[in-house]
Design a protein around this motif. Sequence first.
Motif, PDB file in Angstrom:
ATOM      1  N   MET A   1       0.839  -1.197   0.000  1.00 32.90           N
ATOM      2  CA  MET A   1       0.000   0.000   0.000  1.00 32.90           C
ATOM      3  C   MET A   1       0.877   1.251   0.000  1.00 32.90           C
ATOM      4  SD  MET A   1      -3.002   1.142   2.709  1.00 32.90           S
ATOM      5  CE  MET A   1      -3.964  -0.344   2.441  1.00 32.90           C
ATOM      6  N   ARG A   2       0.479   2.237  -0.777  1.00 32.89           N
ATOM      7  CA  ARG A   2       1.213   3.501  -0.827  1.00 32.89           C
ATOM      8  C   ARG A   2       0.339   4.604  -0.231  1.00 32.89           C
ATOM      9  NH1 ARG A   2       5.815   4.932  -3.220  1.00 32.89           N
ATOM     10  NH2 ARG A   2       6.181   7.141  -3.635  1.00 32.89           N
ATOM     11  N   LEU A   3       0.871   5.295   0.770  1.00 33.79           N
ATOM     12  CA  LEU A   3       0.106   6.289   1.509  1.00 33.79           C
ATOM     13  C   LEU A   3       0.752   7.662   1.412  1.00 33.79           C
ATOM     14  CD1 LEU A   3      -0.414   4.279   4.842  1.00 33.79           C
ATOM     15  CD2 LEU A   3      -1.987   4.382   2.903  1.00 33.79           C
TER      16      LEU A   3
ATOM     17  N   ASN B   1       4.991  -0.440   4.354  1.00 35.64           N
ATOM     18  CA  ASN B   1       4.255   0.280   3.323  1.00 35.64           C
ATOM     19  C   ASN B   1       5.065   1.501   2.895  1.00 35.64           C
ATOM     20  OD1 ASN B   1       1.844  -1.221   3.006  1.00 35.64           O
ATOM     21  ND2 ASN B   1       1.031  -0.376   4.906  1.00 35.64           N
TER      22      ASN B   1
ATOM     23  N   SER C   1       1.076   8.636  -7.323  1.00 37.33           N
ATOM     24  CA  SER C   1      -0.168   7.883  -7.167  1.00 37.33           C
ATOM     25  C   SER C   1      -0.195   7.230  -5.787  1.00 37.33           C
ATOM     26  CB  SER C   1      -0.262   6.807  -8.256  1.00 37.33           C
ATOM     27  OG  SER C   1      -1.426   6.032  -8.090  1.00 37.33           O
ATOM     28  N   TYR C   2      -1.330   7.366  -5.090  1.00 34.13           N
ATOM     29  CA  TYR C   2      -1.448   6.824  -3.734  1.00 34.13           C
ATOM     30  C   TYR C   2      -2.724   5.999  -3.597  1.00 34.13           C
ATOM     31  CZ  TYR C   2       2.059  10.395  -2.700  1.00 34.13           C
ATOM     32  OH  TYR C   2       3.189  11.165  -2.697  1.00 34.13           O
ATOM     33  N   ASP C   3      -2.634   4.955  -2.776  1.00 30.02           N
ATOM     34  CA  ASP C   3      -3.839   4.188  -2.452  1.00 30.02           C
ATOM     35  C   ASP C   3      -4.751   4.995  -1.533  1.00 30.02           C
ATOM     36  OD1 ASP C   3      -3.273   1.510  -3.712  1.00 30.02           O
ATOM     37  OD2 ASP C   3      -1.489   1.723  -2.470  1.00 30.02           O
ATOM     38  N   TRP C   4      -4.127   5.744  -0.619  1.00 27.72           N
ATOM     39  CA  TRP C   4      -4.892   6.613   0.278  1.00 27.72           C
ATOM     40  C   TRP C   4      -4.129   7.908   0.522  1.00 27.72           C
ATOM     41  CZ3 TRP C   4      -9.737   6.386   2.289  1.00 27.72           C
ATOM     42  CH2 TRP C   4     -10.423   5.167   2.197  1.00 27.72           C
TER      43      TRP C   4
ATOM     44  N   SER D   1      -8.941   9.790  -6.230  1.00 29.19           N
ATOM     45  CA  SER D   1      -8.175   9.237  -5.103  1.00 29.19           C
ATOM     46  C   SER D   1      -9.060   9.009  -3.883  1.00 29.19           C
ATOM     47  CB  SER D   1      -7.035  10.194  -4.723  1.00 29.19           C
ATOM     48  OG  SER D   1      -6.129  10.349  -5.787  1.00 29.19           O
ATOM     49  N   LYS D   2      -8.663   8.045  -3.071  1.00 27.74           N
ATOM     50  CA  LYS D   2      -9.326   7.826  -1.786  1.00 27.74           C
ATOM     51  C   LYS D   2      -8.699   8.767  -0.758  1.00 27.74           C
ATOM     52  CE  LYS D   2     -10.362   2.925  -2.556  1.00 27.74           C
ATOM     53  NZ  LYS D   2     -10.082   1.538  -2.092  1.00 27.74           N
TER      54      LYS D   2
ATOM     55  N   ASN E   1     -13.744   9.713   1.704  1.00 28.20           N
ATOM     56  CA  ASN E   1     -14.068   8.285   1.705  1.00 28.20           C
ATOM     57  C   ASN E   1     -14.166   7.735   3.124  1.00 28.20           C
ATOM     58  OD1 ASN E   1     -12.171   8.819  -0.871  1.00 28.20           O
ATOM     59  ND2 ASN E   1     -13.738   7.303  -1.373  1.00 28.20           N
TER      60      ASN E   1
ATOM     61  N   GLU F   1      -9.383  -0.434   4.864  1.00 24.75           N
ATOM     62  CA  GLU F   1      -9.647  -1.561   3.952  1.00 24.75           C
ATOM     63  C   GLU F   1     -11.019  -1.440   3.295  1.00 24.75           C
ATOM     64  OE1 GLU F   1      -9.142  -5.046   6.333  1.00 24.75           O
ATOM     65  OE2 GLU F   1      -6.954  -4.963   6.244  1.00 24.75           O
TER      66      GLU F   1
END
Length: 388
Positions: A1-3, A38, A102-105, A125-126, A151, A388
């Motif tokens: 995961m990338r934050l 992460n 680019s980030y997952d969150w 994005s989230k 989100n 999640e």
Amino acid sequence: MRLAIIGNESKPIPATEGGAVETIIDTFIQYNEKYINNKIDIYSKYNALSLKKAKRYRFTRGIYVNLKYQNSFLIKVNRKLNIINYKKIYINNVIGQMKGHSYDWIIVENRPDFVLPLREAFSDSKIALHMHNEHLTFRTVNAKKIIKALNKIIAVSDFIANKIKSIDINYAWKVTTLTNRVDINKFAPRYKDNGLCQKFNIDNQITTIVIHGRIVKEKGILEAIKAFKVARQFVSGLKLIIIGDIKNANRKYYRLLKEEINKTNNKESIVFTGYVSHNSVPDYLNLSDIILLPSIWNEPCSLSILESLAIGKSLITTRTGGTPEIVPNNCGILVKIDNSLVQQLAKDVVYLAKNKAKRNFYENNARKFAINNLDDRTFYNDFLKILE
């Protein structure tokens, strides 16, 4: 995961200038470095020491915004005159540096007014908002739009969570409570440090009361000093140690505290330590027989209170904000805030000073509660589960 974790415009990450929010993020980063790995980008106000510390991380990158001409004096002036919008300058700079990544969150720390600019820039994005204070209520400009744009919303207490849920019940499902945690191995009961005992003239005949936190009106330090002076009339050998950064204190309030101290017959019984690094705070807390934290504002989830519980000390605090959620009745005394606050604080100080068995009762229960509920090693995984 990338934050991506976005700090605020006031204090840097890592927490080289202190700050409860920044300290919690430090815990988050350090656990990730050790166990999870992460990829994390921290967007933060620039500080040379923070940058140096961030370079030591393997999986975390510090990306800094240097707000030129920003210093403590200008910030104080600007709060009154509102000439420079540091928040807007800061978040626009952050967004500029985020583009191309680019980030997952994207996790926003305690700044709801950053959300809409981020959503406009990163529509797909989230975004999660981690709320530590009452900065998002029905009075907040664009409150409903902010909640709709998010989100997830993670609040540090039900007190904060319920305030946010009440803004728009249609989006209450987005809000989750995750209580702050502390390092229960670092903040643990230990023998009193001999060097500090000598420094503050503490011996077995002294009952030591400790206050720790920012030197501001909201922390109730003036009320604590007044209560201490009353308690000394009934208990001999009391000493009050106030841990806090004097240099960055509100000067007017600090003068008021000194004036109150100067009215007492034994001024040496009340001591200001000045700034104490977070790593050294446990040694100072372990000097205490009683910890007194009489906040007179709505504490959402006080890190000072959590640290006091973990250190296993008798605690007197106030029934305000989210504090009742983290201080069970068998772990300390909760005092109602009203016109009799000073008298009640004094009464409770006298009671605990004279009742070692009751102090032992609170100490044992506080430490057990901290071990079972406040271990920061569980914080990171619980945070990720919410995402999640």
